[in-house]
Design a protein around this motif. Sequence first.
Motif, short mmCIF file in Angstrom:
data_model
loop_
_atom_site.label_atom_id
_atom_site.label_comp_id
_atom_site.label_asym_id
_atom_site.label_seq_id
_atom_site.Cartn_x
_atom_site.Cartn_y
_atom_site.Cartn_z
N ALA A 16 45.16 52.63 45.19
CA ALA A 16 46.00 51.45 44.93
C ALA A 16 45.21 50.16 45.15
O ALA A 16 45.35 49.19 44.40
CB ALA A 16 47.24 51.48 45.82
N LEU A 17 44.37 50.15 46.21
CA LEU A 17 43.54 48.96 46.45
C LEU A 17 42.54 48.75 45.33
O LEU A 17 42.34 47.62 44.84
CB LEU A 17 42.82 49.08 47.80
N LEU A 18 41.91 49.83 44.89
CA LEU A 18 40.91 49.72 43.81
C LEU A 18 41.56 49.28 42.50
O LEU A 18 41.03 48.44 41.78
CB LEU A 18 40.18 51.06 43.62
N ALA A 19 42.73 49.86 42.19
CA ALA A 19 43.42 49.51 40.94
C ALA A 19 43.81 48.03 40.94
O ALA A 19 43.67 47.33 39.93
CB ALA A 19 44.66 50.39 40.75
N ALA A 20 44.28 47.56 42.10
CA ALA A 20 44.68 46.15 42.18
C ALA A 20 43.47 45.25 41.96
O ALA A 20 43.53 44.25 41.23
CB ALA A 20 45.34 45.86 43.53
N ARG A 21 42.32 45.61 42.57
CA ARG A 21 41.15 44.75 42.42
C ARG A 21 40.60 44.77 41.00
O ARG A 21 40.15 43.74 40.48
CB ARG A 21 40.07 45.15 43.44
N ASP A 22 40.68 45.92 40.33
CA ASP A 22 40.29 45.97 38.91
C ASP A 22 41.11 44.97 38.11
O ASP A 22 40.60 44.24 37.26
CB ASP A 22 40.56 47.36 38.31
N ARG A 23 42.40 44.97 38.39
CA ARG A 23 43.28 44.09 37.63
C ARG A 23 43.02 42.62 37.97
O ARG A 23 43.00 41.77 37.07
CB ARG A 23 44.73 44.47 37.91
N THR A 24 42.80 42.34 39.24
CA THR A 24 42.49 40.97 39.64
C THR A 24 41.22 40.49 38.93
O THR A 24 41.17 39.35 38.45
CB THR A 24 42.29 40.91 41.17
N SER A 25 40.22 41.36 38.87
CA SER A 25 38.96 40.98 38.20
C SER A 25 39.21 40.71 36.73
O SER A 25 38.73 39.71 36.18
CB SER A 25 37.93 42.10 38.33
N GLN A 26 39.98 41.59 36.10
CA GLN A 26 40.27 41.41 34.68
C GLN A 26 40.95 40.06 34.42
O GLN A 26 40.63 39.36 33.47
CB GLN A 26 41.19 42.56 34.27
N LEU A 27 41.86 39.68 35.30
CA LEU A 27 42.62 38.44 35.10
C LEU A 27 41.82 37.19 35.41
O LEU A 27 42.19 36.09 34.98
CB LEU A 27 43.88 38.47 35.98
N THR A 28 40.74 37.34 36.17
CA THR A 28 39.99 36.16 36.59
C THR A 28 38.60 36.08 35.96
O THR A 28 37.90 35.09 36.14
CB THR A 28 39.84 36.10 38.13
N ASP A 35 38.46 26.72 33.92
CA ASP A 35 39.78 27.26 33.68
C ASP A 35 40.39 27.82 34.97
O ASP A 35 41.59 27.68 35.23
CB ASP A 35 39.65 28.37 32.63
N LEU A 36 39.57 28.45 35.79
CA LEU A 36 40.05 29.04 37.05
C LEU A 36 40.52 27.98 38.04
O LEU A 36 41.40 28.24 38.86
CB LEU A 36 38.94 29.86 37.71
N THR A 37 39.93 26.81 37.98
CA THR A 37 40.26 25.77 38.97
C THR A 37 41.29 24.77 38.44
O THR A 37 41.78 23.94 39.17
CB THR A 37 38.99 24.99 39.39
N THR A 38 41.64 24.89 37.15
CA THR A 38 42.64 24.00 36.54
C THR A 38 44.03 24.47 36.91
O THR A 38 44.28 25.67 37.03
CB THR A 38 42.51 24.07 35.00
N SER A 45 49.86 28.06 40.94
CA SER A 45 48.60 27.70 41.58
C SER A 45 47.48 27.82 40.55
O SER A 45 47.61 28.56 39.59
CB SER A 45 48.28 28.66 42.72
N PRO A 46 46.34 27.13 40.79
CA PRO A 46 45.16 27.47 39.98
C PRO A 46 44.81 28.94 40.26
O PRO A 46 45.01 29.42 41.38
CB PRO A 46 44.07 26.55 40.52
N LEU A 47 44.29 29.65 39.25
CA LEU A 47 43.99 31.09 39.42
C LEU A 47 43.07 31.32 40.62
O LEU A 47 43.18 32.33 41.32
CB LEU A 47 43.36 31.65 38.15
N VAL A 48 42.16 30.37 40.86
CA VAL A 48 41.20 30.56 41.95
C VAL A 48 41.90 30.54 43.33
O VAL A 48 41.39 31.12 44.29
CB VAL A 48 40.07 29.50 41.87
#
Length: 443
Positions: A16-28, A35-38, A45-48
């Motif tokens: 579950a931790l690995l799957a969540a981090r994969d998704r976080t990486s994909q989204l960022t 774009d991340l700080t806008t 919130s800004p994505l960052v």
Amino acid sequence: TPTADPDTLRGRALAALLAARDRTSQLTECVDEADLTTQHSPLMSPLVWDLAHIGNQEELWLLRAVAGADAMRPEIDPLYDAFEHPRSERPSLPLLAPKEARSYAAEVRGRVLDVLERTAFHGAPLTHDGFAFGMVAQHEQQHDETMLITHQLRRGPAVLTAPDPGPSEFTGPAEVMVPGGPFTMGTSTEPWALDNERPAHRRLVPPFFIDTVPVTNGAYQLFMSDGGYRERRWWSPRGWAHIREHGISSPLFWREEGGMWLRRRFGATEPVPPDEPVLHVSWYEADAYARWAGRRLPSEAEWEKAARYDPVSGTSRRYPWGDADPRPEHANLGQRHLRPAPAGSYPAGESPLGVRQLMGDVWEWTASDFLPYPGFRAFPYEEYSQVFFGSDHKVLRGGSFAVGTVACRGTFRNWDYPIRRQIFSGFRTARDATPAESSRGAR
Ligand code: AVJ
Ligand code: FE
């Protein structure tokens, strides 16, 4: 490093931790640094910020609370405390830059994998059955959904892609009766259920009818073309005041062009698909539609009974389809698609009474305020649920296409303000059973 063996809670925590981090990486990783700080919307919130907040919460719970470690960077804690700064203020804070945020979250994660390996899953409540690890994986998935909402609000060309779900062949009835009587709501046994889902308790639910599928865009457009947004009688007084003040006359992201309704979805504009569950409506809009249709929203208890109650055994199950963890054939979850599936999809996910798409696709507004169950105890922190209880928030159930499977259960509770519609929200309707219908159903 522990293995992601799905037969053990430790393996599931790792997966579950690995799957969540994969998704976080994909989204960022699909957008550039600027774009991340806008701030794409004052609502978000800004994505960052989400990125570093994910790492900071993981550090707080798994490195400090579970493993007793000292703060890695105590000076950043206040920046990522959601209660200290409202979303609109976050872009003006001295946030970690994208590169720093990524390496901070990765460093936390590296240490967490060691902690996961050496933590006993029996004993203290925080780590019993790996609760804290499951909670942190759910937290990251919840912020992944939040980041996906930011992607939807963001202007500019599409950066995310996913295949579309297939068509639906559903030909069943529009509604089914849920028999009256007590059922078990909430849980005391689900290992990673959050505090607001506990404890299990009996609730008496009179017989009622509920839609077999969520309300579709096509049905919602009938409400619109019948003047639904112009007739005060369909609206709660607050809902009417809100749509008048803000000039609201369609779901968010819709616009009319040449007599046709279009919607913007993750950077692309397309005709509104009539057979898909309606998305991006507020509680006020859901409530008005239901009244126009001669119906009402289901209460939270009704919704959960429709989703979990098995009339044969009289017990409440984990999911509409039974106790098995969600698989792709059960529900549209985990951002496999970037939209809800057509109404009536996922026959394998239907409830014993024949209700479909209770999990996944769209969060479903219920009539209920967000309140604690009898015997509620805040755990492990009051700021997760307790501070939000009361009549300001309405409960949403089931989960959207953007919900991770670790954060999806028949007991899972979400909540938001009744004006909110940037969230992936839809609804289904219900009605009381007449005395004649109830006695027929009771035979
Ligand atoms: C349960 C979705 C309302 O995003 O505000 C994330 C989840 N809590 N971090 C939210 C949450 C703390 C929460 N919702
Ligand atoms: Fe959070």
